[in-house]
Design an enzyme around this catalytic site. Structure first.
Site: not given
Ligand code: XMP
Length: 505
Positions: A51, A78-79, A164, A166, A221, A361
């Site tokens: 965050g 992280c945070y 991270h 992810e 998109d 995407k």
């Protein structure tokens, strides 16, 4: 189910996407709703996202400490990890920043950290660091700067990582999340394939026999969005392309091809080139520019609404990265305002239809491919909604627009010629707004510097600058200083995301 506590990270939703990809069910909650959500939804594991807040400053976004004592495994990212440390008596300080890829080195790799290698690249994005571990925690991984980059409290089933997992550019990040879901939380993994038929059926359900105006730009998109809607409702789809003059030169032709040949729809093209240039006069701030472009886009759509009073829905090709960058969750920071997200006034007489809003995407591309769109449409590089306006640092003038279009065309041509176009996520030229001296024909020229940016990415959230061969860069540079009027110099941007965004503005 694994519950993700969203502390406002740009990648909080991406954690869920990775878990979904692994076949794990996920839910999200804000920290203030965590305890009640845990009670009702009974997750098998909890992940605290990163965050934008600073624990070392006052504006800390916290959580009820009881979440850490329920016996449910918790992974702090992280945070999220810093908060666990802080709540349990550790120290978090504003020091030892890391933004971008770093080497993480594991001394030991118990359970969740059982990964194919002991040392690998991980994406970092933090200003604060845990400098004293809370009681019961053991450090298992570190980076050059950060001693507690991976920690474990086996007894309490708590895990912390400063990097991270992810992020696509964290090697073995997916393995780590899989370990957490399967080995630590005991989840069974049931990966679900993407299915355009389900989306088409849901559009049919929502729209019935009403009419849909769909804003199209020729990009992936909005094309996939319109294509799926077209499959669902046929002639009741009205694609509208607003020609702002800020799009790539071939966009007109591409839009006509897609929406008259591939989808036999009643395409409407609105020539608004002059209106966009007039609107942008004198504007230099990137966010003001986006807002002005967004406002004009909405004005134009209001005009369209008056002409098509029989249409009920307005469809847009919004995808999840647009949503999160425009402050798509309560505690997130706004990075860039995408005018398709939250930009529409309340009184637009349409219901919004955004079937791609939850997707990234690469998922949108996959859905388009599965639905039958040709490869060249699917594989074209993304282009920002405000177009070249955000690739001209400072004021957009007719002259600078003409310069960037030539420079950009050269970059694209040379990448295609070298067979590299499809290896990168995006590549383009930027009018940097910086000026430098050159000597042309024995005379001094003080003219603008053109930047080239090219990077690899899959989901937009992280990227690595592309290692384009020197010979290709040399060709681009030589052509740009020769073919683009009033250019003094060409530079190549070698910054990862994070910290730098892909576009300069
Ligand atoms: P950034 O620069 O935010 O770009 O790292 C991520 C992706 O989004 C595109 N982009 C935009 N697209 N409106 C858009 O529709 C915008 O204002 C905008 N800004 C950036 C960018 O080209 C990249 O693909």
């Amino acid at each position: 189910m694994i519950l993700i506590i969203d502390f406002g990270s740009q990648t909080a939703h991406l954690i869920g996407r990775r878990l979904r990809q692994l076949g794990v069910e996920v839910a999200y909650a804000y920290p203030e709703d965590a305890l009640s959500t845990i009670k009702t939804q009974k997750p098998k594991g909890i992940i605290f996202s990163g965050g934008p807040n600073d624990i070392s400053h006052d504006a800390t976004l916290s959580i009820d400490t009881r979440v850490l004592t329920l016996g449910i495994p918790v992974l702090g990212i992280c945070y999220g990890w810093q908060l666990i440390a802080y709540l349990l008596g550790g120290t978090v300080e504003h020091s030892k920043k890391e933004f971008g890829p770093e080497d993480i080195i594991f001394d030991t790799q118990p359970g969740i950290f059982s990964l194919p290698k002991k040392q690998f690249t991980a994406i970092m994005s933090h200003g604060d660091t845990v400098t004293k571990l809370p009681k019961g925690f053991m450090a298992v991984g570190h980076t050059k700067q950060v001693a507690y980059a991976a920690v474990i409290n086996k007894h309490k089933n708590l895990y912390g990582i400063q990097f991270h997992p992810e992020a696509d550019h964290t090697q073995y990040g997916l393995v780590l999340l899989k370990n957490f879901a399967k080995a630590v939380c005991g989840e069974t993994l049931n990966p679900l394939a993407l299915d355009p038929k389900k989306i088409i059926a849901s559009i049919m359900d929502t729209v019935g026999n009403k009419k849909v105006i769909c804003a199209v730009s020729g990009g992936v998109d909005s094309t996939v969005t319109a294509y799926l809607i077209g499959k669902a409702i046929g002639k009741n789809l009205i694609p509208v392309y607003v020609d702002s003059g800020l799009m790539r030169p071939e966009t007109d032709r591409r839009v006509k091809y897609i929406f008259t040949k591939l989808i036999h729809a009643n395409l409407i093209i609105i020539d608004a080139k002059r209106r966009y240039l007039d609107t942008l006069k004198g504007i230099t701030d990137p966010e003001e520019k986006r807002k002005a472009i967004g406002k004009l886009y909405i004005d134009i759509f209001n005009e369209i609404a008056k002409k098509h009073a029989d249409a009920t829905f307005l469809a847009q090709g919004t995808i999840f990265s647009d949503v999160i960058e425009s402050k798509g969750s309560k505690h997130a920071s706004k990075i860039k305002s995408h005018h398709n997200v939250g930009g529409l006034p309340d009184n637009v007489p349409f219901q919004l239809l955004e079937p791609m809003r939850e997707y990234y995407k690469d998922e949108v591309r996959e859905l388009g491919k599965l639905a039958g769109l040709p490869e060249d449409v699917i594989n074209q590089q993304p282009f920002p909604g405000p177009g070249y306006a955000v690739r001209i640092r400072g004021e957009v003038t007719e002259k600078r627009l003409a310069q960037v279009i030539i420079a950009d065309t050269i970059v694209l041509e040379e990448m295609k010629c070298a067979g590299l176009y499809e290896n990168v996520f995006q590549c383009f030229a930027v009018m940097t707004g910086a000026f430098s001296t050159a000597v042309k024909g024995d005379g001094r020229v003080f003219a603008e510097v053109v930047g080239i940016r090219a990077f690899e990415s899959r989901d937009i959230m992280t990227s690595r600058w592309a290692h384009i061969p020197y010979e290709v860069l040399e060709k681009m540079s030589s052509r740009i200083v020769n073919e683009v009027p009033n250019v003094s110099r060409v530079v190549y941007d070698i910054t990862t995301k994070p910290p730098a965004t892909m576009e300069w503005e």
